[in-house]
Design an enzyme around this catalytic site. Structure first.
Site, PDB file in Angstrom:
ATOM      1  N   GLY E 108       5.876-103.330  11.299  1.00 57.06           N
ATOM      2  CA  GLY E 108       5.034-103.267  10.118  1.00 57.06           C
ATOM      3  C   GLY E 108       3.801-102.435  10.397  1.00 57.06           C
ATOM      4  O   GLY E 108       3.499-102.090  11.549  1.00 57.06           O
ATOM      5  N   LYS E 109       3.086-102.080   9.369  1.00 59.29           N
ATOM      6  CA  LYS E 109       1.823-101.356   9.525  1.00 59.29           C
ATOM      7  C   LYS E 109       1.067-101.427   8.213  1.00 59.29           C
ATOM      8  O   LYS E 109       1.668-101.577   7.152  1.00 59.29           O
ATOM      9  CB  LYS E 109       2.075 -99.883   9.880  1.00 59.29           C
ATOM     10  CG  LYS E 109       0.922 -99.231  10.626  1.00 59.29           C
ATOM     11  CD  LYS E 109       0.928 -99.643  12.083  1.00 59.29           C
ATOM     12  CE  LYS E 109      -0.182 -99.054  12.912  1.00 59.29           C
ATOM     13  NZ  LYS E 109       0.078 -99.327  14.357  1.00 59.29           N
ATOM     14  N   GLY E 110      -0.252-101.293   8.306  1.00 58.73           N
ATOM     15  CA  GLY E 110      -1.047-101.307   7.099  1.00 58.73           C
ATOM     16  C   GLY E 110      -2.230-100.363   7.220  1.00 58.73           C
ATOM     17  O   GLY E 110      -2.542 -99.875   8.314  1.00 58.73           O
ATOM     18  N   ASP E 149      -6.249-101.824  14.705  1.00 58.51           N
ATOM     19  CA  ASP E 149      -5.734-100.462  14.849  1.00 58.51           C
ATOM     20  C   ASP E 149      -6.950 -99.533  14.693  1.00 58.51           C
ATOM     21  O   ASP E 149      -8.086 -99.963  14.905  1.00 58.51           O
ATOM     22  CB  ASP E 149      -4.666-100.236  13.768  1.00 58.51           C
ATOM     23  CG  ASP E 149      -3.731 -99.084  14.062  1.00 58.51           C
ATOM     24  OD1 ASP E 149      -2.593 -99.337  14.485  1.00 58.51           O
ATOM     25  OD2 ASP E 149      -4.139 -97.930  13.844  1.00 58.51           O
TER      26      ASP E 149
END
Lengths: 298, 298, 298, 298, 298, 298
Positions: E108-110, E149
């Site tokens: 996942g990533k945001g 991040d």
């Protein structure tokens, strides 16, 4: 396990065993009343779509005998002769098994009346998913945790886990709802050889009691399936002399001890231990009369 | 309802009825398979503390026949002869009853093998609460909504509601989980006289078909309990001439019409309609042969 | 712990202590305001059915002082003089105790105004279950985890766990909602002797600082209950010479060291250490003046 | 409502009233014990961020007196003198008020010790949201449904609804958790004039009993705020002659009847009824002695 | 990571890489179809209150590439140039990274399109909380677990944890919903130096393969931020000779080995390694050409 | 609705419309910012099993424009040219439509890029169920309630309802999660003819404004599908003279008024209105120029 149709049902036998044990320990009457019955018995009749588009209705069971020690633990079996009485007996025995080992689980068991060999993989999946849907009101990591049993396996456990997760957790996987699932999905390592390893643990304890030196002991093993071959390998690694083993086709004998890894490889290739070069062929009856220190009916 | 022990079980009868109806409408085989069985049959064995401090184990049932039309609806009965087969039959009939009336409910039923007359109020409460606890995995406003049946009443429904609310909703009351509860707790007004009123609704419809003028019709009613006396009162209010009524002690007859409110008051005082001043005493057999336009076997 | 009725309430004392500590570390005003008060104080008045069928209403408390570090941790006490101010003080102290040890818990405490010695076991259970029901909106493994305190014990914790599990988890057991429960239900092993063991841990650390050789040290212990006798036994096992111990009836002295396991057995039989054969009888005052390296007021 | 500091606390008064009523109806002792106390009293101390960035700690309350009839219903007031005893009294009175009207609600009440006139709108919102957060363990459509009270209004109810919805329902709005919210958010129409309308309903019933013809009756109303002016308008619409009204600045009198819509418009413009052209100015004392059929102390 | 605007989007590159790898392992077409796309891509547009009272609308993303192996794991970045395609590429890479290491997580990533340097701390908190609110339908310990991040840090993770806990768990803290939070809130110890430590683990493995004796090896490190300085310190502790290090201002060289703790302290004081007394100043280009056994581009 | 590929995307058009309206009402900038964007845009890529056993990956969307007024309401369309921009525009328009009518719903919309005519019924079901699974994190009676749209129908709504109920409510049906489902499952009666009936409601209002007597009015209707034929029938029942109607094959004309029930029956038999005996055949262009009081472009 062979499932004969006894005059007495399995459940009658289980209750009789319980009464004998209860007499021995002088169990009070009220606890007897409670433990003599199963807390919950769920019967489900459910439709399954077959490969030809038709629908068949199957009957399944899930029984909780007693949950005082924790969530229900017990396998699910697929067999055309499964009955409610059989499942009740097995659930009761699961209570005793967990209690003897001090495990924080109660006794449960389940089954579906079906000959899984007559089903395609797709039909087997359909049947498993619908059966799981119907009994999912009982399941859960803190309520009831099934496991493989006769004719069920890690793949079927994976379907159960996925169906439960889909119905009860919005699709988020709940690995803790079932044991015996594939290790990729969080199944326990070592489950396959657990039975054979348990046999060897028991032998090690017994050897201490009887003053048997396992590095010198002669061992005979009847049966060379999963349990028997694992026990053979582990005893071989401990230095024991496994002098005889057998499978459904017959036995082999070598008084100096068999090279068990080689026997396993031979059986893997040929389908039987019979014919293994460095041994004498014997009958299954002869095997049981071989001179030995330890005899394992696996 | 009398619960005789037929050669055929009630469930066998229910299935036979279903098959006949299915033949008539040409129901396809797959739906027959599904509708011939009950979706879920739950058997529970549970301990109850008695007034003398001892514990007894009782057996109860809760069955869902079919939920396609909505949550299960069906009563819970307490009777020493209740069997799983009886409960299954009654659950199936609830499906048909709801479907015929177009109600958005499926068919369910429950029961406990107990003679409630042998229990004290405290024991009855203990039994009801523990039985509810055990079947509460099935219950809920959107899953299964019990109701009174043989030997159960609004008080018992109140205990069921409270137990469910305590176990499943943290103690916050959930009136919608049960019908037939006391009106104080949200029960439906008019439930007590619903059966008698339904009889009169049916008579009104039939009267239209057969061109019977209810304001002139002569009515005879066999039975003067809850259903019979309510029907009598409502027809009296419509202007009908109720010429004969009876109870277990005998009947009364007045060809000019009985004063029904007075008869109800008389029975309330004396325990029977027999002896009501403004009427002639007759036997139950005579009652059934009185000249009349409408005969109600209540 | 003796619960005297001070001029100042315990809470006044606790706040005063806090202010002094806050002065010392120069705590900013806003945090003082927050930490000076308790986040939540819940008072409950609840009916309990007594053995004679009557109903009495009791008052209970559950207080959360601060939850910044994690769920509330703190005991529940039963005492006729418990007050809200006392419970608030104890909740505040639990925050400091957890924080000093770096435990991920906040401070909580609870109590019921009752003399449990006046209750039968059944009444004690009724009271505990109803009190738990009333405060269960605060409890939970991630919210508030009670423990035994004055006049409460593992059995009471078991009732709390069962009541919470019944109300909040549909009857599935939630062991994590309470500590100090019976080990059979998942309680921590070693809890009984934890206080005495903690005393010895502290002595071992102090001995390093003060260069005391525990294998040669002379120890005197005032009090021989759970904490004192455990500390005595553990120091005896470390090789220390426990020369004097006492209980409410008096003390005993042996300059060569008492045989602590024998003293424990003697007290178990006779109810007191006084009279133990291999020792001289002394008064409690004399005990406090015995020559020793370590004095434990247990 | 004026909140004086009586010798007796409001709660003492409420209990005394209850005991008198209980004597009158011969209420049994056990129910007295239960109804004399409040089931739950929650005190919360919570920080609020002020406009200057500082933090102040406030104290709030939420009390449930009795929930037997349904979820708690009762307002939340903001006042610097609110005490726990006052909130307990008001909660008890809410139980009686709901019971008398047969509403399916129990009695609750809440309050925060704060003078809202000293807060900016942002601070008022911060305080409301944090107070709601702290008491949200009690709230819910089936548990406890607040409403406006002294110094609280629809805007504050909207903040309570939003905070509850955010904390307990993942941000999905739950209009049923509060009444008195803005109609845009689902608030009840007619709430503003409900008090005045209720006064007129009561007058209409009383008029039947006393044979007063409202179309001819002379009415005097003390107070011309929300309740008084609404009652005046509704009686005017019924044809009654409202001959005198007053507000804090004085009264007006017109024996032929005041044109109430015009009086309302006049007060809207000038801030008082005093000076209304078509009427004579009188004192508040004189108003109470005017000849009339109906006197309303609004 | 530098975020240039390539002709090809990052996602195009990620898919191209995947296709190459899929060709190499002969991946079947259906799995390619599934793995080539992202399971879920959520775009949110949300208002944030700024310090001046105005409201600005920001755009954020949260993408799940694949969840077959477990809940989504992947950071959240704040950068004015973040695009959906970039987030999709990074989510896909997270799937591969977790799979290669056998971790039970999906990818996942945001991200949020914002330059966090232009926000005040209050605005940053507002933005983080509202973004979390909007994506909270995806988050959860068993669904999706964010991490820091580009431009996000433990403080921001704490806000995410608190917002999620407030919205989805009634205010009870859920530490497991995010990693990289402050250790005080349950964050992992050692996270800060994990990257540098991982570099050293890799070097230790490589050293075994290439028979390099780390206690004698000469090491050069380009970059002396978090990763570089940690690697330097750990190698120094292993006995390696770190002969050259650099930062953005230039490099330093000492063929006998630098005293790394002293260099770290020097940089802490002065902001650069350049000027460290016991070393020669060199350029960044010279550093890369120093004689060494191990070169670390940190 | 024809879905052309405009130079401007539908979303650009929708935003432009919004800006014009916002200018007209002088909407403040901050609300413009919020309303100009969609709150949530979810893109899902999901595999579907085809009849030949292969798997294809499809792309779907579900967008919430604004939820301030209540849960999202809006259809789901299946079309090979559906784009995110189109779905965003339609979601925004749903917000305006609900707001104009004062309905307590926000605006949503969904779609799948697929030509449903190329799918078998089984594939259509598979696609619908998997798409629903993927977007079910957004759905719910209080969150988002889909409806039929282009190429979707009651059967598809039934699959959506069942899938949602299975995933999110343990298999218990949740009718309120979708509208436009079959009436058997709780769908609204009258939904099929709602569009045509709405047209007639609008005409009735307009007739009042323009003083048109509908019992004498001449009506021409272009299009005789669901909307047109329903409007024709309802106007016919009101007494209006429907003089001309048309479908894709042409029109018919009868200046004395068409017998609409007969026309509907004729079209049902023959597939077109053209050829209806009691009327003259005309072209679609001629139809639009017929003399009439009301022209309906259906």
């Amino acid at each position: 396990m062979a499932i004969a149709a006894p005059q007495q049902s399995l459940y009658d036998i289980a209750v009789e065993q319980f009464e004998q044990a209860a007499d021995l320990i002088g169990l009070e009457d009220e606890l007897r009343q409670i433990l003599r019955t199963c807390k919950r018995e769920l019967i489900v009749n459910f439709p399954v779509e077959m490969d030809d588009g038709s629908v068949k209705v199957f009957t399944g069971y899930r029984v909780h005998h007693n949950l005082a020690a924790g969530p229900a633990k017990g396998g699910i079996r697929y067999h055309p002769n499964v009955t409610l009485d059989e499942v009740k007996a097995l659930a009761m025995w699961m209570t005793w098994k967990c209690a003897i080992m001090g495990l924080p689980f109660g006794g449960g068991k389940g089954g579906v009346r079906v000959d899984p060999k007559l089903l395609s993989p797709g039909e087997l999946q359909n049947l498993t998913r619908r059966y799981t849907t119907e009994i999912s009101i009982l399941l859960g990591p803190h309520q009831d945790i099934p496991a493989p049993d006769v004719n069920t396996n890690p793949q079927i456990m994976a379907w159960i886990m996925d169906t439960y997760s889909m119905h009860r957790h919005g699709g988020v996987g709940v690995p803790a709802v079932v044991t015996g699932k594939p290790t990729l999905l969080g199944g326990s390592a070592g489950r396959l050889e657990a039975t054979g390893r348990g046999v060897v643990f028991a032998i090690e304890e017994a050897a201490k009691t009887y003053n048997i030196d396992l590095t010198e002991a002669r061992v005979v093993i009847q049966g060379f399936g999963n349990a028997g071959s694992t026990a053979a390998r582990l005893l071989y690694e401990l230095g024991s002399r496994v002098v005889g083993v057998s499978d459904s086709r017959g036995g082999i004998y070598n008084p100096r001890g068999l090279n068990i890894p080689a026997v396993i490889a031979y059986k893997h290739q040929t389908g039987s231990v019979v014919g293994f070069p460095e041994a004498e062929i014997i009958t299954n009856e002869q095997l049981l009369e071989l001179p030995c220190d330890i005899l394992i009916p696996a």
